[in-house]
Design an enzyme around this catalytic site. Structure first.
Site, mmCIF file in Angstrom:
data_model
loop_
_atom_site.group_PDB
_atom_site.id
_atom_site.type_symbol
_atom_site.label_atom_id
_atom_site.label_comp_id
_atom_site.label_asym_id
_atom_site.label_seq_id
_atom_site.Cartn_x
_atom_site.Cartn_y
_atom_site.Cartn_z
ATOM 1 N N ASP A 111 -3.432 -4.862 3.147
ATOM 2 C CA ASP A 111 -2.611 -4.574 1.963
ATOM 3 C C ASP A 111 -1.137 -4.467 2.351
ATOM 4 O O ASP A 111 -0.429 -3.583 1.902
ATOM 5 C CB ASP A 111 -3.101 -3.274 1.305
ATOM 6 C CG ASP A 111 -2.472 -3.057 -0.073
ATOM 7 O OD1 ASP A 111 -2.178 -4.062 -0.759
ATOM 8 O OD2 ASP A 111 -2.269 -1.895 -0.460
ATOM 9 N N LYS A 150 0.316 12.537 2.589
ATOM 10 C CA LYS A 150 -0.323 11.712 1.565
ATOM 11 C C LYS A 150 -1.576 12.421 1.088
ATOM 12 O O LYS A 150 -2.493 12.671 1.872
ATOM 13 C CB LYS A 150 -0.700 10.341 2.138
ATOM 14 C CG LYS A 150 0.516 9.540 2.501
ATOM 15 C CD LYS A 150 0.231 8.070 2.677
ATOM 16 C CE LYS A 150 1.551 7.350 2.938
ATOM 17 N NZ LYS A 150 1.427 5.916 2.979
#
Length: 326
Positions: free
Chosen positions: A140, A45
């Site tokens: 989240d 990422k």
């Protein structure tokens, strides 16, 4: 360049080969890669930061480095944190499927088998309990960051990143970050929130796994709130102590009084409900308005819904929140 050690192996970016771009997450581009030392597949990422010029705040690097300590069979392993030329790369173990993609493969007539629904929910709660006991909140959670493998395991990804980096309003591609799993206290501007925000998200995901439809599909914060209110009724001080003091609470909110949650699980075609009594009881506990009264991950693991679960094949076995000495 700094590399933060994992198992005393100092990794640099040169230790990984980028193979292909596999998506754009909340925080930036995600690549499939290979660890050149071990040949294992990884997810790389590349974190996009709002202030590219200043580089990565050291607090974010410190905070993220702590996440390497979150070692649990149902948490996607963070293998390395690499800083290079003001870019931050997080190297995770690789899993090819997320829960959303998996549910999208089911045919129109097909639902998640009830054993899978129970097993996935239990494993999500196991991971959540493990992290909550270490004071790490996800904040989240959504089907896109729940990854599944072919052995029936489900793992939570992106733990703790919300706090370390913050959640942008828009993703890399200007796609708006989804609000469908966001707790009402966050939607109403609570400055301080607790682990209950994750429990609400789990409730929304549990419902979606049962019906294949998102429960509260809002396209703005106010639309999201009103969709919640229409199904659960508009909250009052009676069931949620302090709700009227939240920054974005309005006395002018429409007053929906009835609760239609159960109706969402009625399958017209079969004439049956898609959740049994125990499952629905757990869902009600997860979707309690008042975060102080919402069921905790540890309590949820002991809910009667899980009395008959076979934990022998689960990655974390029968873990139900017992504190282990590490």
């Amino acid at each position: 360049m700094t590399a933060i050690r994992k198992n005393d192996m100092n990794y640099t970016l040169d230790d990984f080969t980028k193979l292909e771009k596999i998506g754009e997450g909340t925080y930036g581009v995600v690549y499939k890669g290979r660890n050149r030392r071990t040949q294992a597949m990884v997810a790389m990422k590349k974190i996009r930061l709002e202030s590219e010029d200043e580089g990565v705040p050291s607090t974010a690097v410190r905070e993220i480095s702590l996440l390497k300590e979150l070692q649990h069979p149902n948490v996607v392993g963070l293998e390395a944190v690499i800083m290079q030329e003001n870019r931050l790369y997080l190297i995770f173990e690789f899993l090819s499927y997320d829960l959303k993609r998996y549910m999208d493969t089911l045919s129109k007539e097909e639902y998640l088998p009830s054993e899978t629904l129970k097993s996935y929910t239990f494993q999500i709660l196991q991971a959540m309990c493990f992290c909550h006991q270490r004071r790490v909140i996800h904040r989240d959670l959504k089907p896109q960051n729940l990854l599944v493998d072919e052995k029936g395991a489900i793992k939570l990804a992106d733990f703790g990143l919300a706090r370390a980096i913050g959640i942008p309003i828009r993703v890399y591609t200007h796609e708006v970050v989804t609000l469908w799993y966001r707790a009402p206290e966050i939607l109403m501007g609570a400055q301080r929130y607790s682990m209950g925000v994750d429990m609400w998200s789990i409730g929304c995901i549990f419902a979606e796994m049962a019906t294949k439809k998102p429960l509260f599909q809002g396209d703005s914060e106010i639309d999201e709130l009103f969709r919640i209110f229409r199904i659960l009724g508009t909250p009052t001080e009676l069931e949620w102590n302090g709700v009227e003091s939240l920054p974005d609470y309005k006395a002018t909110f429409p007053k929906w009084r009835e609760n239609f949650l159960r109706d969402k699980f009625y399958d017209k075609k079969s004439g049956n409900y898609l959740m049994d009594e125990d499952a629905f009881s757990l869902l009600e506990g997860l979707l309690i308005y008042d975060p102080a009264l919402r069921i905790s991950s540890k309590k949820a693991l002991h809910h009667p819904y899980f009395n008959d679960i076979d934990t022998s094949k689960l990655p974390a076995g029968n873990y139900r929140g017992e504190l282990q000495l590490e």
